[in-house]
Design an enzyme around this catalytic site. Structure first.
Site, PDB file in Angstrom:
ATOM      1  N   CYS A  96      -5.389  18.778  20.694  1.00  0.00           N
ATOM      2  CA  CYS A  96      -5.114  19.419  22.061  1.00  0.00           C
ATOM      3  C   CYS A  96      -3.832  19.165  22.704  1.00  0.00           C
ATOM      4  O   CYS A  96      -3.137  20.034  23.363  1.00  0.00           O
ATOM      5  CB  CYS A  96      -6.107  18.619  23.147  1.00  0.00           C
ATOM      6  SG  CYS A  96      -7.834  18.631  22.550  1.00  0.00           S
ATOM      7  N   ASP A  97      -3.018  17.979  22.206  1.00  0.00           N
ATOM      8  CA  ASP A  97      -2.042  17.466  22.940  1.00  0.00           C
ATOM      9  C   ASP A  97      -0.671  17.340  21.987  1.00  0.00           C
ATOM     10  O   ASP A  97       0.567  17.161  22.671  1.00  0.00           O
ATOM     11  CB  ASP A  97      -1.908  16.073  23.522  1.00  0.00           C
ATOM     12  CG  ASP A  97      -3.295  16.340  24.852  1.00  0.00           C
ATOM     13  OD1 ASP A  97      -3.471  17.210  25.385  1.00  0.00           O
ATOM     14  OD2 ASP A  97      -3.864  15.126  24.913  1.00  0.00           O
ATOM     15  N   CYS A 136      -6.774  13.225  21.399  1.00  0.00           N
ATOM     16  CA  CYS A 136      -7.036  14.553  20.861  1.00  0.00           C
ATOM     17  C   CYS A 136      -5.655  15.292  20.351  1.00  0.00           C
ATOM     18  O   CYS A 136      -4.771  15.650  21.103  1.00  0.00           O
ATOM     19  CB  CYS A 136      -7.578  15.553  21.547  1.00  0.00           C
ATOM     20  SG  CYS A 136      -8.221  17.085  21.052  1.00  0.00           S
TER      21      CYS A 136
END
Length: 317
Positions: A136-137, A133
């Site tokens: 997300c990261d 992701c």
């Protein structure tokens, strides 16, 4: 025993639904499944979930949400659902191949699992430089060199997004031709930070013991192997919604994502609701999953109370 409502899954969607339904005295039973907490338990620090100025560890966030639901009276049971009888209410669930449970309403929040490469060094380095992701990261990889594995639209989208942070993003794909749509290919090819390693098959992820250090690939034409040095590997080869247990019983798209009535979480079977990534192939974020969990809980509560969802557009017209 017949429950008022049963929730399948304990990611952000399922736990949010559990909090709302427990507070409404609906006494929900939550089936945790083989991976309690969902994909966030595989994430280290979460910085994009509202309310945590300094971020929070993924497992901690899920544990806190579970405790919140328990505080209001939600009941949790470890296990997995093998079969759902949707032919009549109350619905009948077979848990762990042994136990039968009946429920007047059912919330499905079993999520979607990212497809993985299945190569050495991958699983053990999730959260240590391996991610599925970018949204997300990506923030954690400022000025780093990254690799995105995949050749579809999601891979192009992930690569373009990561260039906001990384100094270089290399796309690795096992074929010479990409599966992505032309517009997504053109965007990636026009991005000066993106480089290409086509016709390369990933065979191993290498680590320095603390984090990812390289991706070993094999040239499909020559058979030669090389190691691409990298600070992170983003696997972008798609997701599989966890809906096999209701295949043929609930409407779903060609990929297996559950279909819901627009603006609601209603499936095609009255009394069964879907929330989170199991019905969302587009956003797949913790906060959007939690939002649909709230929606599913409210839809289920109204269903159980025999109330139709109010059409506010008709009321205000």
């Amino acid at each position: 025993m017949t429950y008022k409502t049963v929730i399948l899954g304990t990611g952000p969607a399922g736990l949010t639904a559990a909090i709302y339904l427990a507070r409404a005295n609906m006494e929900p039973l939550v089936i945790e499944g083989p991976e309690p907490g969902g994909q966030l338990t595989l994430t280290t620090e979460v910085e994009n979930y509202p309310g945590f100025a300094d971020g929070i560890m993924g497992p901690q966030l899920m544990d806190d949400m579970k405790k919140q639901a328990e505080r209001f009276g939600a009941e949790f049971k470890r296990g997995w659902v093998e079969e759902v009888d949707t032919s009549d209410r109350p619905f009948k669930l077979k848990i762990n191949g042994m136990e039968d449970i009946e429920t007047r309403s059912l919330l499905i929040s079993t999520g979607a699992s990212a497809k993985m490469l299945g190569i050495p060094g991958e699983k053990e380095n999730i959260g240590k430089g391996v991610s599925t992701c970018a949204t997300c990261d990506g923030f954690f990889f400022r000025d780093k060199k990254l690799v995105v594995v995949g050749g579809g639209d999601s891979a192009m989208e992930e690569a373009n997004f990561l260039t906001k942070f990384a100094r270089e993003v290399q796309i690795v794909h096992r074929r010479n031709e990409l599966r992505a749509s032309k517009i997504m290919q053109d965007r990636a090819k026009a991005n000066e930070k993106i480089t290409w390693a086509l016709n390369k098959t990933p065979v191993e992820m290498q680590s320095d013991g603390l984090k990812i250090s390289g991706l070993k690939v094999e040239d499909k034409e020559t058979g030669e192997e090389e190691v691409i040095e990298t600070d992170g590997v983003f696997v972008a080869i798609g997701h599989n919604p966890n809906t096999e247990f209701v295949k043929g019983k609930l409407d779903m798209d060609e990929k297996g994502y559950l279909l819901v009535e627009p603006g609601t979480t209603n499936t095609n079977v009255d009394g069964i609701f879907a929330c989170g990534d199991v019905q969302d192939a587009k956003y797949r974020q913790a906060v959007t999953a939690a939002g649909t969990g709230c929606m599913a809980a409210m839809d289920a509560e109204r269903f159980l109370e025999g109330e139709a969802v109010i059409d506010w557009s008709q009321t205000l017209s």
